[in-house]
Design an enzyme around this catalytic site. Structure first.
Site, mmCIF file in Angstrom:
data_model
loop_
_atom_site.group_PDB
_atom_site.id
_atom_site.type_symbol
_atom_site.label_atom_id
_atom_site.label_comp_id
_atom_site.label_asym_id
_atom_site.label_seq_id
_atom_site.Cartn_x
_atom_site.Cartn_y
_atom_site.Cartn_z
ATOM 1 N N THR A 1 0.848 -1.215 0.000
ATOM 2 C CA THR A 1 0.000 0.000 0.000
ATOM 3 C C THR A 1 0.868 1.245 0.000
ATOM 4 O OG1 THR A 1 -1.613 -1.178 1.350
ATOM 5 C CG2 THR A 1 -1.837 1.190 1.268
ATOM 6 N N ILE A 35 -12.236 -6.700 -0.612
ATOM 7 C CA ILE A 35 -12.016 -5.255 -0.579
ATOM 8 C C ILE A 35 -11.301 -4.929 0.739
ATOM 9 C CG2 ILE A 35 -13.116 -2.988 -0.589
ATOM 10 C CD1 ILE A 35 -13.713 -4.415 -3.133
ATOM 11 N N GLY A 36 -10.268 -4.115 0.685
ATOM 12 C CA GLY A 36 -9.564 -3.740 1.921
ATOM 13 C C GLY A 36 -9.986 -2.359 2.387
ATOM 14 N N ASP A 37 -9.157 -1.747 3.233
ATOM 15 C CA ASP A 37 -9.484 -0.443 3.815
ATOM 16 C C ASP A 37 -9.232 0.710 2.855
ATOM 17 O OD1 ASP A 37 -6.606 -1.266 4.405
ATOM 18 O OD2 ASP A 37 -6.563 0.894 4.770
ATOM 19 N N THR A 84 -2.308 2.344 6.288
ATOM 20 C CA THR A 84 -1.795 1.135 5.649
ATOM 21 C C THR A 84 -1.686 0.053 6.699
ATOM 22 O OG1 THR A 84 0.115 0.153 4.525
ATOM 23 C CG2 THR A 84 0.577 1.959 6.022
ATOM 24 N N GLY A 85 -1.728 -1.221 6.249
ATOM 25 C CA GLY A 85 -1.604 -2.315 7.207
ATOM 26 C C GLY A 85 -2.615 -3.391 6.894
#
Lengths: 181, 131
Positions: free
Chosen positions: B1, B30-32, B51-52
């Site tokens: 990211t 789907i991520g953040d 990020t993470g």
């Protein structure tokens, strides 16, 4: 207080033993991106333009997990996603599930500026990209040998990995969601 | 990211985040990053890019919570960002943020975060691990 800028290339389990050949290309891109941003801010460019141009620079670097260099799904494909937001107007745009768009961040800005929506995903986002004429490449353009290897390791360990997770011994399946992300 | 936050000479704030997601993620996950308020958020007070591990960042609405602590508790950016990151499971999050006052925060609860920042008064930093 004047202008200010901050950028990141991902957080995670980055070992201090990271060899120079893995560390230096990333540090060089961070420095180059920072210099780009400072020059743009000093030239009076808007914050929105600056965050977009910095993220494009980082997307185009194969050493970061975005754009070229994106990590792989369990199917060995890339599914890229991005979003952008303007603090003053709180306008925002987001895209997901991209497999051919070179700069997802610029497509998210087009969603913000050219559609009544905030978020487009998968084939709708890909169709919008073609409609807007943004640069697209064959999905293989985004896949690097390093990420093929990382997927192999993750599958072997039966887990998902956030950025920079180090290879571990195969883990017995657990009942938490680490196996499926 | 990857992500970037900025305030320009006119005081406008903006944020941008882009990612390939998690290694070995399920197709369709789907991520953040594209979720406004989770991995990416900006309002007239601050701009945040996180990020993470996306699932943790979404659960804790990380980016929006930084703005909320500033807006409703009157916390300065650094304190708001540190408090939000401290509440997320260790090893799961890092973020960069700028405030309307031109403050910069780069905070993370992971082993490291590739990061860089600069301000008009001449300060700049490029790093990976805690100094």
């Amino acid at each position: 207080m004047g202008w200010a800028i901050a950028l990141h290339g991902g957080a995670g389990d980055i070992p201090r033993s990271l060899p120079p050949e893995r560390r230096e290309p990333r540090m060089a891109t961070l420095r180059r991106s920072l210099d780009l941003a400072v020059a743009a801010l000093q030239a009076g460019r808007t914050a929105l333009d600056v965050v977009e141009l910095v993220v494009r620079e980082l997307e185009n670097c194969p050493h970061f997990n975005a754009g070229k260099g994106s990590v792989l799904t369990s199917d060995g494909t890339v599914e890229m996603e991005a979003s952008i937001m303007d603090g003053n107007t709180m306008s925002c745009g987001a895209v997901s599930g991209l497999s051919t768009v070179v700069n997802a961040i610029s497509l998210s800005r087009l969603v913000m500026e050219k559609t009544p929506h905030i978020y487009l995903g998968f084939h709708g986002a890909e169709a919008f990209a073609r409609d807007q004429g943004v640069e697209t490449r064959d999905p293989s353009h985004f896949i690097t040998d390093e990420n093929i290897e990382r997927l192999r390791q993750a599958k072997q360990a039966n887990r998902v990995q956030i950025d920079y997770t180090q290879p571990m011994k195969a883990q017995p399946p657990t009942d938490d969601n680490s196996r499926i992300g | 990211t990857v992500g970037c936050v900025a305030i320009d000479s006119s005081g406008n704030l903006a944020t941008a985040t882009s990612t390939g997601g998690l290694v070995n993620k399920m197709a369709g996950r789907i991520g953040d990053t594209p979720i406004i308020g989770a991995g990416t958020y900006a309002n007239p007070l601050c701009a945040v890019s996180a990020t993470g591990k996306g699932e943790s960042i979404i659960r804790h609405t990380v980016a929006r919570d930084v703005a909320v602590l500033m807006e409703h508790r009157g916390l300065p950016l650094k304190e708001a960002a540190a408090r939000v990151v401290a509440d997320v499971p260790r090893g799961d999050v890092g973020l960069v943020a700028v405030s309307a006052a031109g403050e910069v925060s780069m905070v993370y609860n992971t082993a490291g975060m590739f990061r860089a920042c600069a301000t008009e008064d001449g300060y700049s930093e490029v790093g990976i691990w805690p100094e």
